[in-house]
Structure formats: structure tokens, C-alpha cells
Design an enzyme around this catalytic site. Structure first.
Site, PDB file in Angstrom:
ATOM      1  CD  GLU A  70      -3.274  -1.194   2.211  1.00  0.00           C
ATOM      2  OE1 GLU A  70      -4.042  -1.586   1.799  1.00  0.00           O
ATOM      3  OE2 GLU A  70      -2.540  -1.265   3.208  1.00  0.00           O
ATOM      4  CG  HIS A 126      -8.770  -0.912   4.745  1.00  0.00           C
ATOM      5  ND1 HIS A 126      -8.134  -0.885   3.288  1.00  0.00           N
ATOM      6  CD2 HIS A 126      -7.724  -1.170   5.486  1.00  0.00           C
ATOM      7  CE1 HIS A 126      -7.202  -1.267   3.471  1.00  0.00           C
ATOM      8  NE2 HIS A 126      -6.546  -1.457   4.749  1.00  0.00           N
ATOM      9  CE1 TYR A 148      -8.051  17.372  25.606  1.00  0.00           C
ATOM     10  CE2 TYR A 148      -9.992  15.700  25.997  1.00  0.00           C
ATOM     11  CZ  TYR A 148      -9.027  16.893  26.207  1.00  0.00           C
ATOM     12  OH  TYR A 148      -9.223  17.517  27.540  1.00  0.00           O
TER      13      TYR A 148
END
Length: 212
Positions: A76, A162, A122
Site C-alpha cells: 500500500e 478497512h 481532542y
């Protein structure tokens, strides 16, 4: 190999082992990369557990992603190249299979423009709005095309079914941003649909302005 490359190699091995030991990318999943100051990239090798990384195990690539030395890089690598091309400030990329973020990426009906609700400051301070990319098989060049479209001006994109792809201004930053995204997904599941109040748009805008 100069001192800076040697330091970055050690940092990648250290982060990889830490991420693996904390369950943020198990098995041989996940990949990280960093840009070298003099040009080129270091990337984790294909089929290698992040928990077993050594400084000498990394793949060295040129700016275009051509393999120069070391073991073959992650399949990837195009995902990482798309991130670097999308944002000039990006100096490191982390793609983890962190369990809560991956689980969240499998939910139906997510807002593709900004899929993860902001319940705490955050997430916005570290990551900001999180676009959702359509599902593609792992290793598909189409992931790079989706990131080229969605990543400019963003720190992260969530790949459907994914997991997250996260940028940083350095390796520590990319890892910290990834950890904050995973924590935000974990908080989402802990709330379990209890009607928690998300941050309002003006509250988020103030955080994003401060975070730059």
C-alpha cells in the site's frame, strides 16, 4: 546512511513495536512511512509485523515510490505517496488496523464528509474532520485515488471497512494523531448510543482554528 536516516529508522522500529504491543495493529497488519530530509521515503516492508521491526528491516524508496534498497515495501505504498502529494507539510503517514477505528469504519450510514462525531475536543485538536473513503480491496490503486481527492487539507481519512490513514508533520505526530483517532472511536462505542452531546459547530470551529 547518514545520522538522520539512522535516527528515523530507529524511531520507526520503536513506534512499530509499541503500536503492536498495545494492540493498535496486530498480526502483519498496518504500515508506516516517513519522508527523509534529503528526499525519498522509508516504509515498513510487506508482510512484516510491526512488532518485529528492526531499523535495518525498512524499505528505502525514492520520491516516486521506486524501491531502492531493503525488503519489498508495503503493497500500500501508493497510499502513502498520495498523502505526501496531498499535503506538503506531511512528513509521516500511519495506516493502522486499530480495532475501534476499524469497527467504526464498518458501520452503515456514516457521513462521508465527516464521519466520526466529535464528543471531546481532542479529536478536533489532533485530527479534525474525518472524511470517509469508499471501500476498496487492500492493495488497490483506487485507494490512492480516493486519498488524492479527500486528503488535501486534512490530517486523516477513514477507509470504509478497512481503517484509518493518518498524516503528521513528523513520525511522532502521525502516531499521536492515529492514537487520538482510535481513542475517539473507542469513546463512540463506550457511549453506546446514549444520546451524548457532541460538540457544537462553533465549538469545533474554535478548536480547529487554534489547531491550525
Amino acid at each position: 546512511m547518514n545520522q538522520e536516516e539512522e535516527r528515523l529508522r530507529e524511531d520507526m522500529a520503536r513506534h512499530g513495536q509499541s503500536l503492536f504491543l498495545r494492540g493498535l495493529s496486530g498480526g502483519a497488519s498496518g504500515n508506516i512511512s516517513v519522508r527523509l530530509p534529503g528526499g525519498g521515503l522509508l516504509a515498513t516492508p510487506t508482510g512484516r509485523s510491526l512488532g518485529a521491526l528492526r531499523a535495518g528491516d525498512l524499505s528505502l524508496l525514492d520520491e516516486g515510490g521506486a524501491h531502492l534498497s531493503g525488503p519489498p515495501p508495503t503493497k500500500e505504498v501508493f497510499m502513502h505517496l498520495a498523502c505526501y502529494r496531498a499535503n506538503a507539510w506531511c512528513r509521516a503517514v500511519a495506516h493502522l488496523h486499530s480495532p475501534h477505528a476499524v469497527a467504526f469504519s464498518c458501520l452503515p450510514g456514516l457521513d462521508a464528509a465527516d464521519c466520526l462525531p466529535a464528543f471531546t475536543p481532542y479529536m478536533d485538536m489532533r485530527v479534525g474532520p474525518l472524511p470517509l473513503a469508499p471501500y476498496c480491496r487492500p492493495g488497490s490503486p483506487d485507494i490512492g485515488a480516493h486519498l488524492s481527492r479527500l486528503m488535501p487539507g486534512r490530517r486523516a481519512v477513514l477507509l470504509a471497512n478497512h481503517g484509518p490513514v493518518v498524516c503528521g508533520k513528523n513520525l511522532d505526530d502521525a502516531v499521536c494523531n492515529s492514537e487520538e483517532l482510535e481513542n475517539a472511536a473507542r469513546i463512540f462505542f463506550l457511549l453506546d448510543g446514549r444520546g451524548a452531546r457532541p460538540l457544537m459547530q462553533e465549538e469545533r470551529a474554535a478548536l480547529l482554528t487554534k489547531a491550525g
